[in-house]
Design a protein around this motif. Structure first.
Motif, PDB file in Angstrom:
ATOM      1  N   PRO A  32     -30.117  -9.731 -22.538  1.00  0.00           N
ATOM      2  CA  PRO A  32     -31.295 -10.518 -22.945  1.00  0.00           C
ATOM      3  C   PRO A  32     -31.091 -12.026 -22.860  1.00  0.00           C
ATOM      4  O   PRO A  32     -32.024 -12.763 -22.537  1.00  0.00           O
ATOM      5  N   ASN A  33     -29.886 -12.515 -23.134  1.00  0.00           N
ATOM      6  CA  ASN A  33     -29.670 -13.959 -23.136  1.00  0.00           C
ATOM      7  C   ASN A  33     -29.575 -14.517 -21.721  1.00  0.00           C
ATOM      8  O   ASN A  33     -30.103 -15.596 -21.431  1.00  0.00           O
ATOM      9  N   LEU A  34     -28.928 -13.775 -20.821  1.00  0.00           N
ATOM     10  CA  LEU A  34     -28.923 -14.203 -19.430  1.00  0.00           C
ATOM     11  C   LEU A  34     -30.336 -14.124 -18.857  1.00  0.00           C
ATOM     12  O   LEU A  34     -30.755 -14.996 -18.087  1.00  0.00           O
ATOM     13  N   SER A  35     -31.082 -13.083 -19.232  1.00  0.00           N
ATOM     14  CA  SER A  35     -32.470 -12.952 -18.775  1.00  0.00           C
ATOM     15  C   SER A  35     -33.307 -14.149 -19.208  1.00  0.00           C
ATOM     16  O   SER A  35     -34.146 -14.651 -18.446  1.00  0.00           O
ATOM     17  N   LYS A  36     -33.060 -14.633 -20.417  1.00  0.00           N
ATOM     18  CA  LYS A  36     -33.795 -15.801 -20.919  1.00  0.00           C
ATOM     19  C   LYS A  36     -33.511 -17.023 -20.061  1.00  0.00           C
ATOM     20  O   LYS A  36     -34.421 -17.799 -19.734  1.00  0.00           O
ATOM     21  N   LEU A  37     -32.250 -17.191 -19.674  1.00  0.00           N
ATOM     22  CA  LEU A  37     -31.902 -18.306 -18.795  1.00  0.00           C
ATOM     23  C   LEU A  37     -32.581 -18.166 -17.438  1.00  0.00           C
ATOM     24  O   LEU A  37     -33.097 -19.141 -16.882  1.00  0.00           O
ATOM     25  N   VAL A  38     -32.547 -16.943 -16.884  1.00  0.00           N
ATOM     26  CA  VAL A  38     -33.141 -16.711 -15.568  1.00  0.00           C
ATOM     27  C   VAL A  38     -34.635 -16.993 -15.603  1.00  0.00           C
ATOM     28  O   VAL A  38     -35.196 -17.592 -14.673  1.00  0.00           O
ATOM     29  N   GLU A  39     -35.298 -16.578 -16.660  1.00  0.00           N
ATOM     30  CA  GLU A  39     -36.740 -16.793 -16.775  1.00  0.00           C
ATOM     31  C   GLU A  39     -37.090 -18.277 -16.793  1.00  0.00           C
ATOM     32  O   GLU A  39     -38.161 -18.685 -16.341  1.00  0.00           O
ATOM     33  N   GLY A  40     -36.175 -19.094 -17.312  1.00  0.00           N
ATOM     34  CA  GLY A  40     -36.423 -20.530 -17.363  1.00  0.00           C
ATOM     35  C   GLY A  40     -35.718 -21.314 -16.282  1.00  0.00           C
ATOM     36  O   GLY A  40     -35.728 -22.549 -16.306  1.00  0.00           O
ATOM     37  N   GLY A  41     -35.096 -20.619 -15.330  1.00  0.00           N
ATOM     38  CA  GLY A  41     -34.322 -21.344 -14.326  1.00  0.00           C
ATOM     39  C   GLY A  41     -34.176 -20.564 -13.036  1.00  0.00           C
ATOM     40  O   GLY A  41     -35.109 -19.901 -12.586  1.00  0.00           O
ATOM     41  N   VAL A  42     -32.985 -20.612 -12.453  1.00  0.00           N
ATOM     42  CA  VAL A  42     -32.747 -19.994 -11.150  1.00  0.00           C
ATOM     43  C   VAL A  42     -31.545 -19.060 -11.233  1.00  0.00           C
ATOM     44  O   VAL A  42     -30.647 -19.236 -12.057  1.00  0.00           O
ATOM     45  N   LEU A  43     -31.540 -18.054 -10.360  1.00  0.00           N
ATOM     46  CA  LEU A  43     -30.462 -17.075 -10.287  1.00  0.00           C
ATOM     47  C   LEU A  43     -30.124 -16.826  -8.826  1.00  0.00           C
ATOM     48  O   LEU A  43     -31.009 -16.725  -7.983  1.00  0.00           O
ATOM     49  N   ARG A 321     -30.437 -23.316 -15.906  1.00  0.00           N
ATOM     50  CA  ARG A 321     -31.679 -23.822 -16.500  1.00  0.00           C
ATOM     51  C   ARG A 321     -31.468 -25.307 -16.765  1.00  0.00           C
ATOM     52  O   ARG A 321     -30.562 -25.686 -17.507  1.00  0.00           O
ATOM     53  N   ALA A 322     -32.283 -26.148 -16.137  1.00  0.00           N
ATOM     54  CA  ALA A 322     -32.077 -27.584 -16.250  1.00  0.00           C
ATOM     55  C   ALA A 322     -33.374 -28.312 -15.927  1.00  0.00           C
ATOM     56  O   ALA A 322     -34.267 -27.753 -15.279  1.00  0.00           O
ATOM     57  N   PRO A 323     -33.493 -29.586 -16.354  1.00  0.00           N
ATOM     58  CA  PRO A 323     -34.682 -30.375 -15.995  1.00  0.00           C
ATOM     59  C   PRO A 323     -34.834 -30.478 -14.488  1.00  0.00           C
ATOM     60  O   PRO A 323     -33.862 -30.682 -13.763  1.00  0.00           O
ATOM     61  N   GLY A 324     -36.059 -30.313 -14.020  1.00  0.00           N
ATOM     62  CA  GLY A 324     -36.330 -30.437 -12.594  1.00  0.00           C
ATOM     63  C   GLY A 324     -36.034 -29.194 -11.788  1.00  0.00           C
ATOM     64  O   GLY A 324     -36.193 -29.199 -10.572  1.00  0.00           O
ATOM     65  N   VAL A 325     -35.571 -28.117 -12.435  1.00  0.00           N
ATOM     66  CA  VAL A 325     -35.253 -26.865 -11.744  1.00  0.00           C
ATOM     67  C   VAL A 325     -36.380 -25.875 -11.991  1.00  0.00           C
ATOM     68  O   VAL A 325     -36.886 -25.764 -13.111  1.00  0.00           O
ATOM     69  N   GLY A 326     -36.786 -25.157 -10.957  1.00  0.00           N
ATOM     70  CA  GLY A 326     -37.872 -24.194 -11.085  1.00  0.00           C
ATOM     71  C   GLY A 326     -37.553 -23.083 -12.061  1.00  0.00           C
ATOM     72  O   GLY A 326     -36.400 -22.841 -12.412  1.00  0.00           O
ATOM     73  N   ALA A 327     -38.593 -22.391 -12.522  1.00  0.00           N
ATOM     74  CA  ALA A 327     -38.432 -21.297 -13.473  1.00  0.00           C
ATOM     75  C   ALA A 327     -38.557 -19.956 -12.774  1.00  0.00           C
ATOM     76  O   ALA A 327     -39.410 -19.774 -11.899  1.00  0.00           O
ATOM     77  N   ASP A 328     -37.676 -19.028 -13.159  1.00  0.00           N
ATOM     78  CA  ASP A 328     -37.698 -17.652 -12.659  1.00  0.00           C
ATOM     79  C   ASP A 328     -37.704 -17.612 -11.134  1.00  0.00           C
ATOM     80  O   ASP A 328     -38.524 -16.944 -10.512  1.00  0.00           O
ATOM     81  N   GLU A 329     -36.774 -18.334 -10.546  1.00  0.00           N
ATOM     82  CA  GLU A 329     -36.683 -18.398  -9.092  1.00  0.00           C
ATOM     83  C   GLU A 329     -35.307 -17.946  -8.627  1.00  0.00           C
ATOM     84  O   GLU A 329     -34.337 -17.965  -9.377  1.00  0.00           O
ATOM     85  N   LEU A 330     -35.242 -17.540  -7.357  1.00  0.00           N
ATOM     86  CA  LEU A 330     -33.974 -17.183  -6.732  1.00  0.00           C
ATOM     87  C   LEU A 330     -33.417 -18.393  -6.003  1.00  0.00           C
ATOM     88  O   LEU A 330     -34.170 -19.201  -5.449  1.00  0.00           O
ATOM     89  N   ILE A 331     -32.106 -18.520  -6.002  1.00  0.00           N
ATOM     90  CA  ILE A 331     -31.443 -19.567  -5.241  1.00  0.00           C
ATOM     91  C   ILE A 331     -30.490 -18.888  -4.261  1.00  0.00           C
ATOM     92  O   ILE A 331     -29.756 -17.973  -4.639  1.00  0.00           O
ATOM     93  N   HIS A 332     -30.527 -19.307  -3.002  1.00  0.00           N
ATOM     94  CA  HIS A 332     -29.778 -18.608  -1.956  1.00  0.00           C
ATOM     95  C   HIS A 332     -28.568 -19.386  -1.450  1.00  0.00           C
ATOM     96  O   HIS A 332     -27.732 -18.822  -0.760  1.00  0.00           O
ATOM     97  N   ASP A 333     -28.508 -20.687  -1.738  1.00  0.00           N
ATOM     98  CA  ASP A 333     -27.492 -21.506  -1.075  1.00  0.00           C
ATOM     99  C   ASP A 333     -26.498 -22.124  -2.047  1.00  0.00           C
ATOM    100  O   ASP A 333     -25.933 -23.179  -1.783  1.00  0.00           O
ATOM    101  N   ALA A 334     -26.260 -21.475  -3.187  1.00  0.00           N
ATOM    102  CA  ALA A 334     -25.282 -21.995  -4.143  1.00  0.00           C
ATOM    103  C   ALA A 334     -23.870 -21.621  -3.712  1.00  0.00           C
ATOM    104  O   ALA A 334     -23.625 -20.517  -3.224  1.00  0.00           O
TER     105      ALA A 334
END
Length: 681
Positions: A32-43, A321-334
């Protein structure tokens, strides 16, 4: 250098868990806590380049630089005098993020960051892994951590007193890891002791971290939980689905251990997020992951108790999860080297331009002026002791090497191979070719290195040199997968496509962990228009090595040819994430998204490909077509869209010719040195 444009940053390491290791648990709502981060940020996955030894990947993550720059090339190193020592913080030739932050007046707490020690001097508190190494037997027994594990020592007594003891892990907690705990007996005591110790150590790390968060001022808080790495290394063989050779009773008892270690880290993450507050930027990462147990041999899964590179994959996780980062999005190039510059950026400190990583957090909504660029943070010496000079290359050895230096030579040789592997996996093949040949011809029947050498020469366009390496391997090991791979490549370049296919198929029967084999198999199947088999081969190559750029490009191409534009675009994005500098991934990405009708995105992809290969007329033609709203590909063009093309194929550009000449000169230089060495030998 820095200004008011800054966030507090919480950085949490879940050491050695892959995206697949958390995906099923996320989908089952068990994190649940990682899910909360993902919902507000990128994974997304975080890919590590080069060897997967702990010292290499964690120092790359901490510094934003690859191993050849930070200088840690393995668990041991050799001094100029020939003495062997374990690598530690003084082995690192460049600054970690906590040193740069401290230099810029950011308060930084670092708890249990891997591959460090003794504790380093920071503007805050540094607690090295050695502080937690010896697990406390009882909450009433004295804890005696080694000297030098905490810096400064002001809070040493308090932190020692709050270390968790084994007796504090009750049966209810153990039952979360072991099904049917009440049915265990003396034969299970060793496994139970390992689980108990891992939980105890992880809770000690958490207790120290939360105490520092509550009782000190901080701008950046870094904490690494060790439970996943420790327990997956021991209990991976018990994961579902059950392997045929695993004892049924043990499987029933221990099938939840690995998943429970992730759930434990998620539970602890919840408390960290609560203490940090919603306005704090939060990152959860791992620099590498464990390969699926179904891909590993019984020998690998049951031999030894420590983490081994052979069990690991390049793919970790990156959640932010950070300012200026989209919410509930996938990131492919990390990438793992992106963590350091991202943390610096979020904390309001410019990443050094000499870093290999880049900041993933673009924060346009934060107040303050843009950060001023900084060429390097290495101009001011670090506060810790650092080995003098750049990392050295070893000398070629052999029968004439003094016996007393044999062990040191072996350590140095392995470190040299790891440095070469780093160069090859980070698009610096020309720089690696000369040393690569010198290393290989010092011991030309190193079966485990022949594929690396031949592939590097082949990809550099030096086919005669590549075949020179392959031929003796094909003859010496005709029934080994590596020998059949070499025979297949030789046949392929004699235009004997079906013979090559036969060699590759034979070599793949026992499913060996050689990603290049399945790449070549996929390429041959593409040439023979066997698209389903080609797709299967490329996916197998990616399973073995999730950071294999060319396998992603091959998969994207085969999906594109099969009309699966969405799948092709996703595979191309994975390729771009592994190596943003190479043009092939951007080209197939542009073709795939053009097939989906997104010409703006296609134009961006082709423009990026052209910047990586300036002057390439074919890429320019694709870009021009996309900007005009149509495509050059007959398979996706609508009536009236396809422009006419005339003329012969474009000649190589001057840059391409220069690159080929540089590669050839490097090979010739390396071969001259090999000849001189052989003459002396």
């Amino acid at each position: 250098m820095s200004d008011t444009k800054r966030s507090k940053v919480l950085l949490v390491g879940w050491d050695s868990v892959s995206r697949n290791g958390v995906r099923e648990l996320l989908e089952a709502d068990q994190l649940p806590n990682l899910s909360k981060l993902v919902e507000g940020g990128v994974l997304g996955p975080a890919v590590s380049a080069g060897p997967l030894a702990a010292g290499i990947v964690y120092n790359s993550l901490a510094t934003g630089k690859y191993a050849d720059a930070h200088g840690v090339l393995g668990p041991q190193e050799v001094s100029p005098e020939g003495t062997i020592s374990l690598t530690n913080s003084s082995s690192r030739r460049v600054k970690a993020f906590w040193e740069i932050l401290s230099q810029n007046d950011r308060r930084c707490n670092v708890v249990n960051f891997p591959a460090t020690g003794p504790a380093e001097r920071v503007n805050g508190t540094f607690v090295s892994p050695g502080f937690f190494m010896k697990v406390r037997e009882s909450s009433q027994s004295p804890a005696e951590p080694p000297a030098g594990c905490v810096n400064p020592t002001d809070n040493l007594e308090t932190l020692t007193d709050i270390l968790v003891g084994r007796d504090e892990i009750d049966a209810q907690t153990m039952a979360l890891f072991v099904r049917g705990l009440q049915h265990t007996g003396p034969a299970d005591s060793k496994h139970l002791a390992v689980i108990n110790a891992a939980i105890t150590q992880c809770l000690s790390v958490h207790t120290v971290a939360t105490w520092l968060m509550e009782n000190t001022q901080w701008d950046v808080m870094s904490v690494n939980y060790p439970a996943i790495e420790q327990l997956w290394g021991r209990f991976l063989r018990y994961n579902k689905p059950k392997l045929d050779w695993v004892d049924q009773r043990e499987f029933e008892l221990y099938q939840d251990v690995c998943a429970s270690s992730v759930r434990l880290c998620d539970l602890l993450l919840g408390r960290l997020l609560q203490l940090a507050g919603d306005q704090t930027a939060a990152l959860v990462y791992s620099a590498r992951g464990y390969r699926p147990h179904t891909q590993l041999s019984q020998e690998l899964l049951s031999s030894g108790n420590t983490v081994r590179e052979s069990l690991c994959s390049r793919e970790g996780i990156f959640v932010m999860r950070a300012p200026g980062v989209g919410a509930d999005e996938l990131i492919h190039d990390a990438r793992s080297v992106d963590v350091c510059p991202t943390v610096l950026h979020l904390a309001g400190v410019s990443p050094g331009e000499d870093m290999d990583g880049r900041a993933l957090a673009a924060s346009p909504d934060q107040p303050g002026d843009p950060l001023a660029s900084v060429a390097s943070w290495e101009t001011v010496p670090p506060l810790r002791e650092v080995a003098d000079g750049p990392v050295r290359w070893g000398e070629l050895g052999g029968l004439t090497t003094p016996f007393a230096l044999h062990q040191a030579y072996r350590v140095q040789e392995e470190n040299d191979w790891r440095r070469l592997q780093t160069l090859l996996s980070t698009s610096r093949r020309d720089e690696a070719l000369g040393p690569l040949l010198r290393m290989y011809y010092a011991n030309p029947l190193r079966v485990d290195k022949a594929t690396m050498v031949a592939e590097a020469l082949y990809l550099a366009g030096q086919l005669p040199s590549a075949l020179t390496v392959m031929a003796p391997m094909a003859k010496a090991f005709p029934n080994w997968p590596v020998g059949m791979l070499m025979s297949g490549v030789i046949a392929l370049h004699k235009s004997e496509v079906y013979e090559a296919m036969d060699f590759f198929e034979k070599a793949s029967r026992d499913n060996p962990p050689i990603p290049q084999l399945f790449l070549y198999l996929g390429d041959v199947c593409m040439r023979l228009d066997l698209l389903p088999r080609a797709e299967e081969a490329y996916r197998r190559a990616i399973e073995i090595d999730p950071g294999f750029y060319f396998a992603y490009v091959g998969l994207a191409n085969v999906l594109y040819r099969g009309g699966n534009m969405q799948g092709a675009a996703e595979a191309a994005l994975q390729a771009v994430g592994v190596d943003f500098a190479k043009p092939a991934g951007h080209i197939i990405l542009g073709r795939a998204v053009a097939g989906l009708g997104d010409m703006d995105r296609a134009s961006q992809a082709f423009a990026q490909a052209l910047s990586a290969a300036p002057g390439n007329e074919a890429i320019q033609a694709h870009l021009t077509a996309a900007q005009a709203g149509h495509t050059l590909d007959p398979a996706t063009a609508r009536p009236g869209q396809l422009p006419q093309q005339h003329g012969k194929p474009p000649e190589p550009t001057e840059a391409q010719r220069n690159q080929a000449e540089i590669a050839l000169a490097s090979i010739q230089s390396g071969m001259r040195e090999v000849s001189e060495w052989l003459g002396e030998y």
